[in-house]
Design a protein around this motif. Structure first.
Motif, PDB file in Angstrom:
ATOM      1  N   GLU A   1       0.774  -1.221   0.102  1.00  0.00           N
ATOM      2  CA  GLU A   1       0.042  -0.103   0.102  1.00  0.00           C
ATOM      3  C   GLU A   1       0.900   1.343  -0.093  1.00  0.00           C
ATOM      4  OE1 GLU A   1      -3.788   0.737   1.101  1.00  0.00           O
ATOM      5  OE2 GLU A   1      -3.647  -0.709  -0.393  1.00  0.00           O
ATOM      6  N   TYR A   2       1.955   1.317   0.780  1.00  0.00           N
ATOM      7  CA  TYR A   2       2.830   2.451   0.857  1.00  0.00           C
ATOM      8  C   TYR A   2       3.380   2.727  -0.430  1.00  0.00           C
ATOM      9  CZ  TYR A   2       6.749   5.493   1.928  1.00  0.00           C
ATOM     10  OH  TYR A   2       7.642   6.511   1.857  1.00  0.00           O
ATOM     11  N   PHE A   3       4.100   1.493  -0.983  1.00  0.00           N
ATOM     12  CA  PHE A   3       4.696   1.426  -2.213  1.00  0.00           C
ATOM     13  C   PHE A   3       3.681   2.220  -3.378  1.00  0.00           C
ATOM     14  CE2 PHE A   3       6.141  -0.044  -6.384  1.00  0.00           C
ATOM     15  CZ  PHE A   3       7.462   0.179  -6.206  1.00  0.00           C
ATOM     16  N   GLU A   4       2.379   1.752  -3.387  1.00  0.00           N
ATOM     17  CA  GLU A   4       1.653   2.075  -4.405  1.00  0.00           C
ATOM     18  C   GLU A   4       1.284   3.746  -4.292  1.00  0.00           C
ATOM     19  OE1 GLU A   4      -1.936  -0.321  -3.758  1.00  0.00           O
ATOM     20  OE2 GLU A   4      -0.781  -2.216  -4.414  1.00  0.00           O
ATOM     21  N   ASN A   5       1.410   4.198  -3.168  1.00  0.00           N
ATOM     22  CA  ASN A   5       1.071   5.523  -3.021  1.00  0.00           C
ATOM     23  C   ASN A   5       2.145   6.598  -2.786  1.00  0.00           C
ATOM     24  OD1 ASN A   5      -1.862   5.076  -2.934  1.00  0.00           O
ATOM     25  ND2 ASN A   5      -1.637   4.100  -0.938  1.00  0.00           N
ATOM     26  N   THR A   6       3.264   6.187  -2.962  1.00  0.00           N
ATOM     27  CA  THR A   6       4.549   6.925  -2.734  1.00  0.00           C
ATOM     28  C   THR A   6       4.945   7.679  -4.080  1.00  0.00           C
ATOM     29  OG1 THR A   6       6.292   7.374  -1.066  1.00  0.00           O
ATOM     30  CG2 THR A   6       6.431   5.444  -2.649  1.00  0.00           C
ATOM     31  N   THR A   7       5.950   8.395  -4.003  1.00  0.00           N
ATOM     32  CA  THR A   7       6.538   9.057  -5.083  1.00  0.00           C
ATOM     33  C   THR A   7       7.345   8.219  -5.805  1.00  0.00           C
ATOM     34  OG1 THR A   7       8.329  10.170  -3.759  1.00  0.00           O
ATOM     35  CG2 THR A   7       6.205  11.397  -3.964  1.00  0.00           C
ATOM     36  N   LEU A   8       7.898   8.744  -7.126  1.00  0.00           N
ATOM     37  CA  LEU A   8       8.684   7.739  -7.912  1.00  0.00           C
ATOM     38  C   LEU A   8      10.247   7.865  -7.126  1.00  0.00           C
ATOM     39  CD1 LEU A   8       8.977   6.308 -10.618  1.00  0.00           C
ATOM     40  CD2 LEU A   8       9.737   8.691 -11.566  1.00  0.00           C
ATOM     41  N   GLU A   9      10.309   9.042  -6.661  1.00  0.00           N
ATOM     42  CA  GLU A   9      11.731   9.347  -6.097  1.00  0.00           C
ATOM     43  C   GLU A   9      11.856   8.127  -4.769  1.00  0.00           C
ATOM     44  OE1 GLU A   9      12.201  13.159  -4.499  1.00  0.00           O
ATOM     45  OE2 GLU A   9      14.161  12.828  -3.676  1.00  0.00           O
ATOM     46  N   ASN A  10      10.841   8.225  -3.842  1.00  0.00           N
ATOM     47  CA  ASN A  10      10.890   7.218  -2.770  1.00  0.00           C
ATOM     48  C   ASN A  10      10.925   5.959  -3.373  1.00  0.00           C
ATOM     49  OD1 ASN A  10      10.923   9.107  -0.847  1.00  0.00           O
ATOM     50  ND2 ASN A  10       8.661   9.230  -0.715  1.00  0.00           N
ATOM     51  N   ARG A  11      10.198   5.499  -4.217  1.00  0.00           N
ATOM     52  CA  ARG A  11      10.352   4.034  -4.885  1.00  0.00           C
ATOM     53  C   ARG A  11      11.533   3.800  -5.089  1.00  0.00           C
ATOM     54  NH1 ARG A  11       5.109   3.319  -9.051  1.00  0.00           N
ATOM     55  NH2 ARG A  11       3.552   3.678  -7.468  1.00  0.00           N
ATOM     56  N   GLN A  12      12.513   4.652  -6.004  1.00  0.00           N
ATOM     57  CA  GLN A  12      14.087   4.386  -6.203  1.00  0.00           C
ATOM     58  C   GLN A  12      14.560   4.241  -4.942  1.00  0.00           C
ATOM     59  OE1 GLN A  12      14.690   3.998  -9.180  1.00  0.00           O
ATOM     60  NE2 GLN A  12      13.829   5.286 -10.641  1.00  0.00           N
ATOM     61  N   LYS A  13      14.341   4.941  -4.033  1.00  0.00           N
ATOM     62  CA  LYS A  13      15.039   4.807  -2.629  1.00  0.00           C
ATOM     63  C   LYS A  13      14.871   3.398  -2.166  1.00  0.00           C
ATOM     64  CE  LYS A  13      15.806   9.549  -1.147  1.00  0.00           C
ATOM     65  NZ  LYS A  13      15.223  10.372  -0.202  1.00  0.00           N
ATOM     66  N   ILE A  14      13.450   2.973  -2.158  1.00  0.00           N
ATOM     67  CA  ILE A  14      13.288   1.617  -1.682  1.00  0.00           C
ATOM     68  C   ILE A  14      14.035   0.379  -2.490  1.00  0.00           C
ATOM     69  CG2 ILE A  14      11.090  -0.049  -1.604  1.00  0.00           C
ATOM     70  CD1 ILE A  14       9.385   1.998  -0.921  1.00  0.00           C
ATOM     71  N   PHE A  15      13.935   0.638  -3.631  1.00  0.00           N
ATOM     72  CA  PHE A  15      14.865  -0.361  -4.387  1.00  0.00           C
ATOM     73  C   PHE A  15      16.374  -0.416  -4.148  1.00  0.00           C
ATOM     74  CE2 PHE A  15      11.556   0.386  -8.070  1.00  0.00           C
ATOM     75  CZ  PHE A  15      10.896  -0.426  -7.538  1.00  0.00           C
ATOM     76  N   GLU A  16      16.803   0.829  -3.481  1.00  0.00           N
ATOM     77  CA  GLU A  16      18.453   1.043  -3.095  1.00  0.00           C
ATOM     78  C   GLU A  16      18.502   0.314  -1.992  1.00  0.00           C
ATOM     79  OE1 GLU A  16      20.308   5.093  -2.627  1.00  0.00           O
ATOM     80  OE2 GLU A  16      19.383   5.027  -4.471  1.00  0.00           O
ATOM     81  N   PHE A  17      17.428   0.704  -1.145  1.00  0.00           N
ATOM     82  CA  PHE A  17      17.685   0.111   0.433  1.00  0.00           C
ATOM     83  C   PHE A  17      17.117  -1.259   0.735  1.00  0.00           C
ATOM     84  CE2 PHE A  17      16.461   4.930   2.338  1.00  0.00           C
ATOM     85  CZ  PHE A  17      17.687   5.217   1.806  1.00  0.00           C
TER      86      PHE A  17
ATOM     87  N   GLN B   1       1.933  -8.715  -3.504  1.00  0.00           N
ATOM     88  CA  GLN B   1       0.626  -8.141  -3.152  1.00  0.00           C
ATOM     89  C   GLN B   1       0.199  -7.021  -3.781  1.00  0.00           C
ATOM     90  OE1 GLN B   1      -0.982  -8.723   0.383  1.00  0.00           O
ATOM     91  NE2 GLN B   1       0.272 -10.446   1.135  1.00  0.00           N
ATOM     92  N   LEU B   2       1.103  -6.438  -4.619  1.00  0.00           N
ATOM     93  CA  LEU B   2       0.879  -4.981  -5.452  1.00  0.00           C
ATOM     94  C   LEU B   2      -0.327  -5.295  -6.257  1.00  0.00           C
ATOM     95  CD1 LEU B   2       2.995  -2.801  -5.247  1.00  0.00           C
ATOM     96  CD2 LEU B   2       3.667  -3.438  -7.435  1.00  0.00           C
ATOM     97  N   GLU B   3      -1.013  -4.013  -6.181  1.00  0.00           N
ATOM     98  CA  GLU B   3      -2.283  -3.934  -6.777  1.00  0.00           C
ATOM     99  C   GLU B   3      -2.253  -2.400  -7.516  1.00  0.00           C
ATOM    100  OE1 GLU B   3      -6.112  -4.787  -5.148  1.00  0.00           O
ATOM    101  OE2 GLU B   3      -5.439  -6.736  -4.632  1.00  0.00           O
ATOM    102  N   ILE B   4      -1.509  -2.652  -8.765  1.00  0.00           N
ATOM    103  CA  ILE B   4      -1.706  -1.380  -9.399  1.00  0.00           C
ATOM    104  C   ILE B   4      -2.531  -1.625 -10.883  1.00  0.00           C
ATOM    105  CG2 ILE B   4       0.360  -0.255  -8.428  1.00  0.00           C
ATOM    106  CD1 ILE B   4       2.188  -1.085 -10.766  1.00  0.00           C
ATOM    107  N   ASP B   5      -2.800  -0.469 -11.333  1.00  0.00           N
ATOM    108  CA  ASP B   5      -3.346  -0.758 -12.839  1.00  0.00           C
ATOM    109  C   ASP B   5      -2.389  -1.278 -13.726  1.00  0.00           C
ATOM    110  OD1 ASP B   5      -5.594   0.578 -11.758  1.00  0.00           O
ATOM    111  OD2 ASP B   5      -5.525   2.343 -12.999  1.00  0.00           O
ATOM    112  N   GLU B   6      -3.249  -1.975 -14.614  1.00  0.00           N
ATOM    113  CA  GLU B   6      -2.128  -2.844 -15.618  1.00  0.00           C
ATOM    114  C   GLU B   6      -1.347  -2.192 -16.311  1.00  0.00           C
ATOM    115  OE1 GLU B   6      -5.214  -4.984 -17.762  1.00  0.00           O
ATOM    116  OE2 GLU B   6      -6.029  -6.228 -16.050  1.00  0.00           O
ATOM    117  N   GLU B   7      -1.805  -1.095 -16.762  1.00  0.00           N
ATOM    118  CA  GLU B   7      -0.856  -0.246 -17.589  1.00  0.00           C
ATOM    119  C   GLU B   7       0.158   0.351 -16.916  1.00  0.00           C
ATOM    120  OE1 GLU B   7      -4.197   0.064 -17.280  1.00  0.00           O
ATOM    121  OE2 GLU B   7      -4.867   1.861 -17.397  1.00  0.00           O
TER     122      GLU B   7
END
Lengths: 461, 461
Positions: A47-63, A75-81
Motif C-alpha cells: 500500500e505504501y509503495f503504491e501511494n508514494t512518489t517515484l523518488e521514494n520508490r527508487q530509494k526503496i529499491f536502493e535500500f 501483493q501489489l495492486e496497481i493498474d495494468e498499464e
C-alpha cells in the motif's frame, strides 16, 4: 500492542505508515527505514509503495534486497498499464531478481502486462530453472486454472515414510506457497493423493504417506475456467486446489488467496455488465477518460434508441389524434425494462454459478416469463384504476394496461433468454448488458403499445 | 484413481453418487452405505443429502452417528425456511448432538433459522459448555464479525516453550477449525501475538512462543461488518482472522472458507440491488412465488411511473401540437436512465469496497456528472445530425439534443449522489436500486424535455 489495535482502521493505519516512512526516506536513513518498513505487513508495504512518489520508490529499491521487494510485490495492486512504467524505473538485473523471488503465479501476472521484448530480456537475466518455470506458465490463458496456478507446492512420493516426511516438508517450506496441503505423486509425477499437514502431524510414526493420504483426489484441469475453479474451491472448502493435465500429472496448485481475487474480479465483471460499464474499479480516471470508456456503449445505445424513435415517429398520426397516449410511454417502456433487467440478472447469475443444468435454465426462463405475465396483470390493474380515476378514459386505460401486461411478459422473456442463447452460441454474454436489454425492450414494448393503440384507434377518439 | 478424475465434472459426479447411494439405501444395507458415504467428501455428502428424499434422510440419521452427520451438516446449503422442517424430522436428542459436533459458527447459523422454543429445547439437551458457547454467539448480529466467527481456535500462552507447543497444538487439533494459525494470549486472555504452524515447525527448539510470534497483530472488532472483515482478509491474505473485543480479548476466529461465502453473499446482494430483485439465488421458486417476491418493487415503480405519466399528461397541449416530440421520449429517458445506472454501479461499488474516503466519494460523484455531461454532448450531436437528416427539423433536433445533454448530466449526478446521501444518512442503499434510479431519472428527464419544448414552442410549430 493496544496502539496497534487502535490503528486497526484501514485509512488511519495507511496514513500513519505513510507519514512515518516518508519522513524516514526524506532523511535517507537506511537503517531506520529497513527497521520500520520490514516490520509492517507485506500488504501495508505494498500500500505504501503504491501511494508514494517515484523518488521514494527508487530509494526503496536502493535500500531493500530484491527478495525483500519481492515479498510485497506479491501483493501489489496497481493498474495494468502502470507495470511497464514501473519496470522501466528498475534496473533490469534487479527487476529480474525481484521476479525470481516472487510467487511464480504473481510473477507471471506481472509479465503478462509487460511488452514482449522486456519480458524476453528479463527472462534471460533470471536463473534458468525459474525462467523455464515462468515460460511454461506464460503459455496458459490468463483466466484458466493454468493462468492462476503457482508451481511452488509441496509434493512427496507416495511411498515416503511419515517419519521422513516432516523433514522433507521443512526443506521445501521456504519456497512453497502453502505447506498445509501436501500432494502425493507416483514415480511418473501423477497426482495420486492429498493430505493435510494436520494429517501428517497426527499420523503414526511407522506409517507411509500412501497409508494416510486421501486417494479420492479432487483436482481441476489446467484449462478449466477460473470461475469454475473458484466455485469448486468454495464447495469443497479447500485452501489449495491441485491442477493437473489430462493424464493426471500434477502441474501446480491454486491457493485460496488467489481465489478471493478471482471471485472479486468475476463479481465485479457481472456487476459492471449489468450496469453497462466496462471498468468499474478505477477511481482515479479523469472525466475525459471516464467518458471515453463509456461512450462506445452510449453511442450504440443512441443508435438503438433512434430505432425506437423512428418507430414512434411512424405513429405520428396516432399520436397527434390522442396526445395523451404519449404520457404512458415512459411507464410502459420503463416497467418492461425493469422486469427485463430483473430476469437478466437471474439468468446471468444462473449461467455463472453453473448451479443448474441446460434444461432447467430454459425452464427458469419460462418461469420468468410466467412471473412477468402475473406481475404485469397486477400492475396493469393498478394502472387501469388510476387512469380511469384521473382521466376517466376506460378504453385508454384498457390499452395501456394490456400493453403493460404484454410488454412485461415479453420483457422478462427477452431478459432471460438472450443471455442463454448467447451462452449457447458461445458469444460473450457481456453484450447482453442491462442497458442493451432495456433498449431492446423499449423497441418491443413501443411496437406493442402503439400497435394496439392504432388498431383500436376508433375507440379512443 | 483415473475414474475419479474423469468424474471430476460436477454434475456427473453428483449423479453418480446419487444413483449409487439411492440404490444402497433402497436395500437398507447399512454397512455398504457407511462404507460408500463416508468415503466421499463432506461437500458431496451434503449435496446428496440436500437432493434426496425425506425417507432416505431418515435412514441416514439411523445409519450414521451425530458426529458423522455433523461433518456434512457443516457444509449444508438449504433454503433458510427449510431448516425448521429438517429439524422437525430429527429426534431432538440426536439433533442436539449433531449441533454440538458442528463448528460453532455453523451451528449458530442454523439455530438462527429455527423457532425460539425449538432453539431453547435443543440448547437444554446440549452439553453445558457447548450450549454456553453457542448462547454467547447467538447474541451477535448475523452480518458482523461476531456473527460469523467460530470459537474453535488454537491458542497458546505466550510464555509456552516451543518444544511443548506442538504437543499442545496436537491436543487442541481435533476440535479446531484451523490449526495453521495459532494465537498467543496473555494471562488475561488478551491477544498478544500470532504465529503460523509453519513458524512453529521451523522454530528453534529452545525458543518460547513469544520469541517467534508476530506482535503486530491484525484483528477485527467483534462488531465489525462482515464485508469489511472480508476486505481485510483479502488484503492481508489471511486464512484466519482473530476477532477481539474492545479490550483486545480474543473472542473467536473467522476462517477463509466463511469469507468466501460472505463475498459471494455480498456480491449477490449488490448485484440483486442493481437489478431490483430481492432474492436472486433461489431457482426452485414457483411462478407465483417469484412474482410475489418482485411485485412489491414493481408496484412501487408503477406508482412512481404514474408521476411521470401525470407530468407528461400536463403537457398534453404541447404534445398535441407537435406529436413528433413523443418519438424522442424513450431515447431521452432511456439514455438518462442508462448513464444513471452506470454511475449508480460505480458509486455503490465505491461504498462497498471502502477503497476511498468520504471526500473522494463526492469528488467521484462530480467526476461522474462531468463525464455524463461530456458523453451527453457527444450523443446529442449524433442525435442532432440524425434528426436533421430524417425529419429536417433543426429546432426539434436542438431541443432533443439539449434535453439529452442536461438529462444525462443530471442522471449521472442522481445515480452517484443518491447512494452516497443514503449511506451518509444511514439509510440502507438497497432502496437506491437500479430501477428506482431509472424511474427518478425518467421524471427528471421528462420535466427537462417538455419544459424546454414548451418554452420554445413557438419555434417548433
Amino acid at each position: 500492542m493496544s496502539s496497534e489495535i487502535e490503528k486497526n482502521d484501514k485509512n488511519e493505519l495507511e496514513e500513519y505508515n505513510k507519514r512515518l516512512l516518508d519522513d524516514i526516506l526524506a532523511q535517507d536513513d537506511i537503517d531506520r527505514f529497513r527497521e520500520e518498513f520490514l516490520a509492517i505487513h507485506e500488504y501495508e508495504q505494498s500500500e505504501y509503495f503504491e501511494n508514494t512518489t517515484l523518488e521514494n520508490r527508487q530509494k526503496i529499491f536502493e535500500f531493500l534486497s530484491p527478495k525483500e521487494v519481492a515479498e510485497f510485490f506479491d501483493q501489489l495492486e496497481i493498474d495494468e498499464e502502470e507495470y511497464e512504467d514501473l519496470f522501466d524505473t528498475m534496473d533490469a538485473h534487479y527487476a529480474s531478481k525481484v521476479l525470481e523471488n516472487m510467487s511464480s503465479d504473481n510473477a507471471v501476472d506481472i509479465l503478462n502486462e509487460l511488452s514482449k521484448p522486456k519480458v524476453a530480456s528479463l527472462l534471460t537475466l533470471m536463473h534458468r530453472d525459474e525462467a523455464n518455470e515462468i515460460k511454461d506458465l506464460l503459455h496458459y490463458e490468463e483466466d484458466t486454472a493454468g493462468g492462476i496456478m503457482t508451481t511452488e507446492y509441496i509434493s512427496l512420493d507416495a511411498d515416503t515414510p511419515v517419519k521422513e516426511a516432516l523433514m522433507l516438508v521443512k526443506e521445501q517450506a521456504p519456497d512453497a506457497e502453502t505447506i498445509y496441503v501436501i500432494f502425493a505423486v507416483n514415480t511418473t509425477g501423477q497426482l495420486v493423493g492429498v493430505l493435510s499437514l494436520r494429517d501428517l502431524i497426527v499420523a503414526e510414526n511407522d506409517a507411509y504417506i500412501e497409508d494416510i493420504m486421501n486417494t479420492r483426489v479432487i483436482s481441476v484441469d489446467v484449462a478449466e475456467d477460473q470461475e469454475d475453479v473458484a466455485q469448486k474451491m468454495r464447495d469443497y472448502d479447500f485452501i489449495a486446489m491441485p491442477v493437473v493435465d489430462y493424464q493426471s500429472h500434477l502441474l501446480g496448485i491454486i491457493t485460496i488467496d488467489d481465489i478471493l481475487d478471482v471471485m472479486d474480479e468475476e463479481a465485479s465483471e457481472d456487476y459492471s455488465r449489468l450496469a453497462g460499464v466496462s471498468d468499474i474499479d478505477s477511481t482515479n480516471d479523469s472525466v475525459v477518460k471516464t467518458a471515453t470508456k463509456r461512450l462506445p456503449w452510449l453511442i450504440v445505445l443512441t443508435f438503438l434508441g433512434m430505432i425506437t424513435a423512428t418507430i414512434l415517429g411512424s405513429f405520428e398520426d396516432t399520436l397527434s389524434q390522442v396526445a395523451l397516449l404519449a404520457a404512458f410511454i415512459p411507464i410502459i417502456s420503463g416497467m418492461s425494462g425493469n422486469s427485463g433487467t430483473q430476469s437478466l440478472a437471474v439468468s446471468v447469475r444462473n449461467i455463472s454459478t453453473g448451479e443448474i443444468d441446460e434444461q432447467s435454465k430454459f425452464k427458469v426462463a419460462l418461469r420468468e416469463a410466467g412471473s412477468g405475465f402475473l406481475s404485469g396483470i397486477v400492475c396493469a390493474i393498478i394502472l387501469f384504476i388510476i387512469i380511469v380515476i384521473l382521466y376517466r378514459q376506460p378504453f385508454l386505460a384498457l390499452i395501456v394496461g394490456g400493453s403493460l401486461t404484454i410488454a412485461m411478459t415479453v420483457g422478462t422473456l427477452v431478459g432471460s433468454m438472450i443471455p442463454l442463447i448467447m451462452n449457447k452460441l458461445n458469444i460473450d454474454p457481456a453484450v447482453a448488458s442491462g442497458p442493451f436489454i432495456t433498449t431492446i425492450n423499449d423497441i418491443v414494448s413501443m411496437l406493442i403499445y402503439f400497435g394496439l393503440a392504432t388498431t383500436f384507434m376508433s375507440y379512443l377518439t
